[in-house]
Design a protein around this motif. Structure first.
Motif, mmCIF file in Angstrom:
data_model
loop_
_atom_site.group_PDB
_atom_site.id
_atom_site.type_symbol
_atom_site.label_atom_id
_atom_site.label_comp_id
_atom_site.label_asym_id
_atom_site.label_seq_id
_atom_site.Cartn_x
_atom_site.Cartn_y
_atom_site.Cartn_z
ATOM 1 N N ILE A 13 8.502 26.118 43.321
ATOM 2 C CA ILE A 13 9.931 25.941 43.581
ATOM 3 C C ILE A 13 10.172 26.522 44.965
ATOM 4 C CG2 ILE A 13 12.281 26.619 42.945
ATOM 5 C CD1 ILE A 13 11.303 26.968 40.073
ATOM 6 N N THR A 14 10.856 25.785 45.801
ATOM 7 C CA THR A 14 11.136 26.308 47.142
ATOM 8 C C THR A 14 12.401 27.163 47.123
ATOM 9 O OG1 THR A 14 12.524 24.477 47.872
ATOM 10 C CG2 THR A 14 10.126 24.234 48.183
ATOM 11 N N ASP A 15 12.502 28.007 48.115
ATOM 12 C CA ASP A 15 13.708 28.820 48.254
ATOM 13 C C ASP A 15 14.935 27.933 48.464
ATOM 14 O OD1 ASP A 15 14.588 31.717 48.478
ATOM 15 O OD2 ASP A 15 15.466 30.849 50.300
ATOM 16 N N ASP A 16 14.775 26.862 49.223
ATOM 17 C CA ASP A 16 15.897 25.938 49.439
ATOM 18 C C ASP A 16 16.371 25.316 48.127
ATOM 19 O OD1 ASP A 16 15.908 26.421 52.163
ATOM 20 O OD2 ASP A 16 14.728 24.624 52.658
ATOM 21 N N GLU A 17 15.434 24.992 47.236
ATOM 22 C CA GLU A 17 15.821 24.442 45.932
ATOM 23 C C GLU A 17 16.615 25.457 45.119
ATOM 24 O OE1 GLU A 17 12.679 21.304 44.277
ATOM 25 O OE2 GLU A 17 11.776 23.279 44.667
ATOM 26 N N MET A 18 16.199 26.714 45.183
ATOM 27 C CA MET A 18 16.916 27.752 44.432
ATOM 28 C C MET A 18 18.324 27.943 44.990
ATOM 29 S SD MET A 18 15.260 28.753 41.844
ATOM 30 C CE MET A 18 16.281 30.131 41.432
ATOM 31 N N VAL A 19 18.454 27.966 46.299
ATOM 32 C CA VAL A 19 19.775 28.092 46.918
ATOM 33 C C VAL A 19 20.669 26.941 46.475
ATOM 34 C CG1 VAL A 19 21.007 27.969 49.122
ATOM 35 C CG2 VAL A 19 19.022 29.477 48.886
ATOM 36 N N ASP A 20 20.140 25.730 46.492
ATOM 37 C CA ASP A 20 20.902 24.559 46.082
ATOM 38 C C ASP A 20 21.309 24.647 44.604
ATOM 39 O OD1 ASP A 20 21.952 21.830 46.493
ATOM 40 O OD2 ASP A 20 20.303 21.253 45.162
ATOM 41 N N LEU A 21 20.393 25.075 43.742
ATOM 42 C CA LEU A 21 20.704 25.205 42.315
ATOM 43 C C LEU A 21 21.816 26.221 42.084
ATOM 44 C CD1 LEU A 21 20.070 24.518 39.345
ATOM 45 C CD2 LEU A 21 18.361 26.356 39.411
ATOM 46 N N VAL A 22 21.720 27.370 42.704
ATOM 47 C CA VAL A 22 22.734 28.412 42.534
ATOM 48 C C VAL A 22 24.096 27.924 43.025
ATOM 49 C CG1 VAL A 22 23.449 30.726 43.264
ATOM 50 C CG2 VAL A 22 21.075 30.304 42.594
ATOM 51 N N ALA A 47 13.190 23.175 35.294
ATOM 52 C CA ALA A 47 13.566 21.896 34.684
ATOM 53 C C ALA A 47 13.932 20.957 35.818
ATOM 54 C CB ALA A 47 14.742 22.086 33.734
ATOM 55 N N ARG A 48 13.357 19.769 35.800
ATOM 56 C CA ARG A 48 13.624 18.790 36.857
ATOM 57 C C ARG A 48 14.029 17.468 36.232
ATOM 58 N NH1 ARG A 48 12.089 20.514 41.825
ATOM 59 N NH2 ARG A 48 10.677 22.292 41.912
ATOM 60 N N ASP A 49 14.960 16.794 36.913
ATOM 61 C CA ASP A 49 15.367 15.475 36.445
ATOM 62 C C ASP A 49 14.323 14.442 36.868
ATOM 63 O OD1 ASP A 49 15.867 14.771 39.126
ATOM 64 O OD2 ASP A 49 18.040 14.704 38.864
ATOM 65 N N GLY A 50 14.550 13.196 36.523
ATOM 66 C CA GLY A 50 13.608 12.128 36.829
ATOM 67 C C GLY A 50 13.372 11.902 38.307
ATOM 68 N N GLU A 51 14.280 12.392 39.139
ATOM 69 C CA GLU A 51 14.129 12.275 40.593
ATOM 70 C C GLU A 51 13.444 13.501 41.197
ATOM 71 O OE1 GLU A 51 15.080 9.361 41.954
ATOM 72 O OE2 GLU A 51 15.646 8.799 39.915
ATOM 73 N N GLY A 52 13.117 14.485 40.359
ATOM 74 C CA GLY A 52 12.466 15.701 40.838
ATOM 75 C C GLY A 52 13.410 16.795 41.271
ATOM 76 N N VAL A 53 14.719 16.612 41.071
ATOM 77 C CA VAL A 53 15.704 17.616 41.465
ATOM 78 C C VAL A 53 15.674 18.771 40.471
ATOM 79 C CG1 VAL A 53 18.179 18.061 41.807
ATOM 80 C CG2 VAL A 53 17.161 15.912 42.589
ATOM 81 N N LEU A 54 15.661 20.000 40.983
ATOM 82 C CA LEU A 54 15.690 21.189 40.143
ATOM 83 C C LEU A 54 17.057 21.292 39.467
ATOM 84 C CD1 LEU A 54 14.094 23.764 39.316
ATOM 85 C CD2 LEU A 54 15.218 24.915 41.244
ATOM 86 N N VAL A 55 17.069 21.187 38.133
ATOM 87 C CA VAL A 55 18.334 21.204 37.389
ATOM 88 C C VAL A 55 18.452 22.391 36.444
ATOM 89 C CG1 VAL A 55 18.663 18.713 37.597
ATOM 90 C CG2 VAL A 55 17.490 19.642 35.566
ATOM 91 N N GLY A 56 17.369 23.135 36.246
ATOM 92 C CA GLY A 56 17.414 24.319 35.393
ATOM 93 C C GLY A 56 16.303 25.272 35.762
ATOM 94 N N PHE A 57 16.502 26.546 35.398
ATOM 95 C CA PHE A 57 15.561 27.583 35.816
ATOM 96 C C PHE A 57 15.772 28.838 34.993
ATOM 97 C CE2 PHE A 57 15.015 31.487 38.286
ATOM 98 C CZ PHE A 57 13.711 31.374 38.723
ATOM 99 N N VAL A 58 14.688 29.547 34.732
ATOM 100 C CA VAL A 58 14.761 30.934 34.267
ATOM 101 C C VAL A 58 13.521 31.652 34.786
ATOM 102 C CG1 VAL A 58 13.616 30.660 32.003
ATOM 103 C CG2 VAL A 58 15.304 32.481 32.336
ATOM 104 N N ASN A 59 13.700 32.896 35.176
ATOM 105 C CA ASN A 59 12.623 33.740 35.677
ATOM 106 C C ASN A 59 12.227 34.720 34.582
ATOM 107 O OD1 ASN A 59 10.811 34.897 37.473
ATOM 108 N ND2 ASN A 59 12.357 36.172 38.455
ATOM 109 N N VAL A 60 10.932 35.009 34.481
ATOM 110 C CA VAL A 60 10.425 35.977 33.510
ATOM 111 C C VAL A 60 9.755 37.111 34.277
ATOM 112 C CG1 VAL A 60 8.995 36.361 31.470
ATOM 113 C CG2 VAL A 60 10.030 34.108 31.854
#
Length: 136
Positions: A13-22, A47-60
């Protein structure tokens, strides 16, 4: 946009993807946060949609032994209320168990209590907390 959601453990997961998700649900994203945090994690679920967009996340996060900690559960604003957050939490719990962890902890705000206790199966416990930024 495809409705198919895929769930992965420890995939990049890129940092840019995380910024966008938040930001997708009004959160205060801090660029560089994910690049600093991920090296301290047991793992994370994406979690990614069919286009590969990050739509969900959890960190452990973990202590290197018996205790794992869920932090930063997130679902893209336009994808909320579809069971994505529940699915990422369940996969995170399974992976923490597989890694040998005995306990999975989570802290949460009152408005998401039903989510964690009812949908995800956590039980309430007594705990303590110090807000270090305001402690003198």
């Amino acid at each position: 946009m495809s409705d198919a959601i895929s769930y992965t453990w420890r995939d990049p997961i890129t940092d840019d993807e995380m910024v966008d998700l938040v930001r997708s649900h009004g959160g205060d994203a801090v660029p560089g946060w994910w690049n600093r945090v991920r090296r301290h994690s047991l793992g994370w679920v994406a979690a990614r949609d069919g286009e590969g967009v990050l739509v969900g996340f959890v960190n452990v996060a973990w202590d290197g032994a018996d205790h794992a900690f869920l932090i930063d559960t997130k679902t893209r604003g336009s994808y909320q209320r579809r069971g994505i957050a529940t699915a990422v939490v369940h996969l995170a719990a399974a992976r923490a168990r597989a890694a040998g962890c005995e306990w999975l902890h989570v802290d949460f705000e009152p408005e998401v209590r039903r989510f964690y206790l009812d949908a995800c199966g956590f039980r309430p416990t007594e705990a303590g907390l110090i807000h270090l930024a305001t402690k003198h």
